[in-house]
Structure formats: structure tokens, C-alpha cells
Design a protein around this motif. Structure first.
Motif, mmCIF file in Angstrom:
data_model
loop_
_atom_site.group_PDB
_atom_site.id
_atom_site.type_symbol
_atom_site.label_atom_id
_atom_site.label_comp_id
_atom_site.label_asym_id
_atom_site.label_seq_id
_atom_site.Cartn_x
_atom_site.Cartn_y
_atom_site.Cartn_z
ATOM 1 N N ASN A 1 -3.465 5.259 1.912
ATOM 2 C CA ASN A 1 -4.427 5.257 0.811
ATOM 3 C C ASN A 1 -5.199 6.564 0.671
ATOM 4 O O ASN A 1 -6.361 6.584 0.245
ATOM 5 N N ASN B 1 1.038 -4.406 3.319
ATOM 6 C CA ASN B 1 -0.417 -4.563 3.329
ATOM 7 C C ASN B 1 -0.986 -4.562 4.739
ATOM 8 O O ASN B 1 -2.193 -4.369 4.929
ATOM 9 N N GLN C 1 0.852 -1.184 0.000
ATOM 10 C CA GLN C 1 0.000 0.000 0.000
ATOM 11 C C GLN C 1 0.891 1.238 0.000
ATOM 12 O O GLN C 1 2.114 1.141 0.152
#
Length: 410
Positions: free
Chosen positions: A392, A197, A173
Motif C-alpha cells: 500500500n 488481504n 491489496q
């Protein structure tokens, strides 16, 4: 251990008036009790003090001086160790440039020296003294950038909401952290910081990869960063990606891979900045330089990350000039308190001004750091003071706002 500590500070004119002579007399008695020699120079605005004595006692005294509200901008210039004292008198000696001429002060200081005259000319302590005497020292930060004149106001970044997951079988990510220009109130770019992740650190992510696959994986992960930039809608903002220098050398067609994924996710090459770090030794420099030329020819920008922390330093800058240099956080951390750090950053600012290279100070966590760096001519910043990385997505940004007109006058 005999320790010599030199600091510079300014007189806090907002404090109640006090007698400098009586202050020195008190210090003389106190210092004599712990066998500390103190040489204090004052020019009406600035102090320069040399302390000599046992390390523990000198450091303890220096902490007390830093907490004294009669001083502003206490900056440590030198801390060194030696076999003998430079000055004969134990306690405190005051040399006031408001009362004596610079020449008379310098002669007086030298009279108290225990070193032979030929040694004083090359001694760093005496160089500090001579510079202070012969050149009027101005405060490092102008009135506009006094830390107590500023506060922080929260603002919402102009991007969409964060997203959960982007691509099938995604192996990592990214967290975006803005690089900002506070004086203009704008975001200049977003740095994509790799995370596992599980949200783990870059070190944890790369440690789980077989060594022979590190460069290949390092390059491939950038596709996820571009995908995230597309999903949140970065508009015409730039995105900065970190690459190990040798990823550009050891992975075939590395630049073509980047360009393909830039186009795939509806970005322009001119929106992308590749940050290479000094922390990895660059071997096969000719191949690395060839990859850099391909990046530049495609329109991709180039930055040296963590400048000042790794193998290359200024020698790397002589071989190619990037668009941007990011000064390592270890150099800018508590820069408002460190004379050596200030001197180094001033040199970097001067060098990059001559070469038309944009400077970014990273790792900014204190408003005092930002104030000093802004006053030194740096305009772009990254760090927790302004915005934390958000997984994110992009989090809120804190903008400096002046809270009252500066009233400090010298």
C-alpha cells in the motif's frame, strides 16, 4: 564422472607481483595429485582455463580458483560431461600469448589433444580456445562499473504515505515496487504487485479463487491498483500492472474495463503499462492480438514480463513488439559469474536495440549484477538492491553512488 569446466578471468593487477610460471608449476603438482588436466591460456590480461577430471575434484578446484584474489571476474563459460579426456597431459599446461604467436599457441594446443583432428574442429572446447587465441578478449565490465567502486545511498521516494484499505469490500491489496534508472537517478515507473488481504503472495491469492473465475478476478483487481496509485499521488509517473494474457481474451470488454478505471482514478492511459507474462500459454492468438491492438490504440503501454522464462520466448516477439521487455530474474541472477547468461543477455540487448524496445532487468539483488548489466547497455532495473515492494505504498530507494575513482588499469 569425467567433467570439463571452462572459465574466463582477468589478472588482478592490484595484487603483489607473482611468477606465472611458478604458479603453473604449483598447480601442475596439485592437479596431478587428483588426476586433473589443466590447460591455461594467458594473453597478458585475460585467462582462459580448461579443467578436466572427476566432477567433485573439478568443482572443488574451481571454487578455490574463484576465491583466489589474483583473479578478477571469474566467469564460468561451460560445464560438460564426456567419456574421455581431450588432453593427454595430467596436471597443468601454460600457453602464453605474450611469448608465442597465436598460430604457434594453437598448434601447440592441438599437439596435446587426444581427439582426432576432424573432431577438434567441431568440439566446443576447441572453439573456445580458438576464439580466445584469435581474438583479444576485453573485460566484460568497464572501469566505471567495477563493483568495488560503488556504494548505495538511501533516498526517500517522492510519494505520499502508504494507506490502509482503499475501497469497500476490497478483495486484495497491492505492493508498489519502483523500476529505476540509476544512471539518471530517477524512478521510471511503479509496478503494482498483487497481495492477498493478509499480505500473502500472488500464488496464495489466486489459488483460493475457483479456476473458472481466475481471469475475471485477475482483471477486476486492477481497479484497486489504480485506486492506490491515485491515493498515494504518483503524479506523472507510470504504473505497471500484471495481467494474465488470457484475461484479455476470456473476459468480455477487458480493455474497456481498464480504461474506465484508469479514468475513474484520474490517471491517463499513457501512464499505464500492461505487463503480460510468458508463463501462460496463449491460445486464440488472433483474439489476444486484437486486444493488444485495442490497448495500444487507447495509449496504454505493453511489456512482456519474465522474458525468457516461459512458453513463447523469441517467437512471441516476432508476432508483436512491446514497448518494454523485462528480462527474467533467473537469467540475470549472478550474471557476473555466468558466461552463458552473459551471451544470452548480450543477444537480447542487441535485438531490443534494433527494435527500439526498452529493456528492464528484474530481480537485481547484488551490486555486481547491476554493474555488469549497466556496462552491457541496460539502463532500467528492478529488484531488492534498489527497493523492496511496500504494501500500500512505496518504500525508500537505494541509489548507487560512486565512492572513488576507478584505478584499475590493464
Amino acid at each position: 564422472m569425467l567433467t570439463t569446466l571452462i572459465y574466463r578471468s582477468q589478472l588482478n593487477s592490484s595484487c603483489e607481483p607473482f611468477s606465472l610460471i611458478s604458479l603453473v608449476e604449483e598447480a601442475k603438482q596439485r592437479n596431478a595429485g587428483v588426476d586433473i588436466t589443466g590447460i591455461l591460456l594467458f594473453n597478458g590480461v585475460d585467462f582462459l582455463q580448461i579443467l578436466e577430471g572427476a566432477e567433485e575434484d573439478v568443482v572443488k578446484l574451481f571454487h578455490k580458483i574463484r576465491a583466489d584474489e589474483r583473479h578478477l571476474g571469474v566467469v564460468e563459460l561451460m560445464r560438460d560431461y564426456g567419456s574421455r579426456r581431450r588432453f593427454d597431459n595430467v596436471g597443468m599446461l601454460l600457453f602464453d600469448l605474450q611469448v608465442q604467436t597465436p598460430k604457434a599457441v594453437l598448434e601447440s594446443v592441438l599437439r596435446y589433444s587426444k581427439l582426432d583432428s576432424y573432431l577438434t574442429s567441431e568440439d566446443r572446447v576447441f572453439k573456445f580456445i580458438q576464439t580466445f587465441i584469435t581474438r583479444s578478449q576485453l573485460p566484460d565490465a568497464g572501469d566505471r562499473y567495477r563493483p568495488d567502486s560503488w556504494t548505495l545511498a538511501s533516498g526517500i521516494a517522492p510519494f505520499g504515505h502508504g494507506v490502509d484499505g482503499l475501497m469497500a469490500n476490497q478483495i486484495c491489496q497491492f505492493a508498489f515496487q519502483p523500476i529505476v534508472e540509476p544512471s539518471e537517478g530517477k524512478i521510471t515507473s511503479l509496478e503494482a504487485l498483487i497481495r492477498g488481504n493478509d499480505g500473502g503472495s500472488p500464488e496464495h491469492f489466486f489459488n483460493a479463487i475457483p479456476p473458472e473465475k481466475v481471469y475475471e478476478v485477475d482483471l477486476q483487481t486492477k481497479a484497486y491498483a489504480f485506486a492506490l496509485a491515485e491515493k498515494i499521488g504518483i503524479g506523472d509517473h507510470k504504473i505497471a500492472i500484471n495481467l494474465l494474457p488470457m484475461s484479455l481474451v476470456n473476459v468480455p470488454n477487458a480493455v474497456e474495463f481498464l480504461l474506465e478505471n484508469i479514468v475513474k482514478h484520474h490517471l491517463l492511459p499513457e501512464q499505464v503499462v500492461v505487463e503480460v507474462t510468458e508463463n501462460e500459454m496463449i491460445s486464440g492468438f488472433n483474439r489476444f492480438n486484437s486486444a493488444i491492438k485495442q490497448l495500444r490504440a487507447a495509449g496504454i503501454g505493453l511489456a512482456i514480463d519474465d522474458f525468457g522464462s516461459g512458453y513463447a520466448g523469441l517467437s512471441l516477439l516476432t508476432r508483436f513488439q512491446p514497448d518494454k521487455i523485462k528480462i527474467d530474474r533467473e537469467i540475470v541472477s549472478d550474471i557476473h559469474l555466468s558466461g552463458p547468461k552473459q551471451a544470452i543477455v548480450k543477444s537480447i540487448v542487441s535485438c531490443c536495440t534494433d527494435l527500439e524496445i526498452t529493456l528492464v532487468a528484474e530481480g537485481i539483488e547484488k551490486i555486481e549484477e547491476w554493474c555488469w548489466l549497466e556496462s552491457a547497455g541496460i539502463r532500467r532495473f528492478q529488484g531488492f538492491l534498489f527497493a523492496r515492494p511496500q504494501l500500500n505504498g512505496v518504500g525508500n530507494i537505494h541509489w548507487p553512488q560512486i565512492q572513488r575513482p576507478a584505478s584499475f588499469n590493464n
